[in-house]
Motif scaffolding. Sequence first.
Motif, short mmCIF file in Angstrom:
data_model
loop_
_atom_site.label_atom_id
_atom_site.label_comp_id
_atom_site.label_asym_id
_atom_site.label_seq_id
_atom_site.Cartn_x
_atom_site.Cartn_y
_atom_site.Cartn_z
N UNK A 224 0.88 -1.12 0.04
CA UNK A 224 0.08 -0.10 0.02
C UNK A 224 0.90 1.21 -0.03
N UNK A 225 0.62 2.04 -1.14
CA UNK A 225 1.66 3.40 -1.17
C UNK A 225 0.89 4.56 -1.11
N UNK A 226 1.21 5.53 -0.36
CA UNK A 226 0.34 6.75 -0.42
C UNK A 226 1.42 7.75 -1.06
N UNK A 227 0.61 8.79 -1.88
CA UNK A 227 1.29 9.81 -2.17
C UNK A 227 0.62 11.24 -2.05
N UNK A 228 1.32 12.21 -1.48
CA UNK A 228 0.91 13.35 -1.04
C UNK A 228 0.62 14.47 -2.30
N UNK A 229 -0.53 14.40 -2.75
CA UNK A 229 -0.47 15.50 -4.02
C UNK A 229 -0.89 16.72 -3.48
N UNK A 230 -1.03 17.10 -2.29
CA UNK A 230 -1.53 18.40 -2.00
C UNK A 230 -0.25 19.33 -1.76
N UNK B 61 -4.18 12.29 -0.17
CA UNK B 61 -3.16 11.40 -0.53
C UNK B 61 -3.84 10.67 -1.40
N UNK B 62 -3.36 10.11 -2.34
CA UNK B 62 -3.96 9.07 -3.44
C UNK B 62 -3.10 7.70 -2.99
N UNK B 63 -3.93 6.90 -2.94
CA UNK B 63 -3.59 5.48 -2.57
C UNK B 63 -3.18 4.52 -3.86
N UNK B 64 -2.37 3.67 -3.81
CA UNK B 64 -2.15 2.76 -4.90
C UNK B 64 -1.76 1.27 -4.01
N UNK B 65 -2.37 0.36 -4.46
CA UNK B 65 -2.43 -1.11 -4.15
C UNK B 65 -1.76 -1.96 -5.06
N UNK B 66 -0.80 -2.74 -4.54
CA UNK B 66 -0.03 -3.64 -5.58
C UNK B 66 0.15 -4.91 -5.01
N UNK B 67 -0.25 -6.21 -5.69
CA UNK B 67 -0.33 -7.55 -5.16
C UNK B 67 0.90 -8.00 -5.81
#
Length: 234
Positions: free
Chosen positions: A69-75, A157-163
């Motif tokens: 689970x990765x979070x990126x702070x777009x603000x 934040x926008x979240x990205x999930x990778x299996x």
Amino acid sequence: MSITTDIKDFALDIGFSKVGITSAENFQDHIDEVRSRGEIYHYYVADHRQLLKCAQPKKIMPSAQSILSLAWDYAEKSFPETLLGKVGRIYQARCYNAPPHRINGSRNQLILNFLTNIGCEIGKGIFLPDRAVAARAGVTTFGKNNFAYTTKNGSFVVLLSIVVDKELEYDTPTYAVKCPKDCTACMDACPTGAIYAPFKLNPRKCIAFNTFTPFEGGRPLISDHIPPEIREKM
């Protein structure tokens, strides 16, 4: 260093603000909650992407072991003053379906390339419940307004999930809710009444849902008809 440490260090180095890892076990609480909502979430259950099946990752990818689970702070980016309050910053930052020549698209591809290069098989076509993944991976907490929050960046934040098929070191879940027990501020402020109870939202009253969801053919059972009683409030 362990492969888990290598992955996290690389993710932070390319600009993700937080990264956590959890197992690829079922998100049964999420499945049960969606089913309990009845008709207002029928479009989700009937979605051609089989979203409830995706909440059981090993049904899609039997070799699945872990989820990043990765979070990126777009603000943290600057935005034109003339667009603030008119076009959401999450769209201005091109967080969704970002093309590879934009920073968010290239960042996502970089982490996928890194995982492949260290021998991970990556799950494809697994549309995970990102906020449930992030909480179980220790990346975010929940608010009563259904938003996911990181300690440092709030909800921007926008979240990205990778299996992946590697068994990695798992982080401690952060299911705690930091909202004051008796607070109803988000429900009181919601102009369309979409947040009808803590952690419960009617998507067809939600301004975001009604402005960014593909309609008429994009998803089953969703009409482009906006209920008249919320049009002016939107």
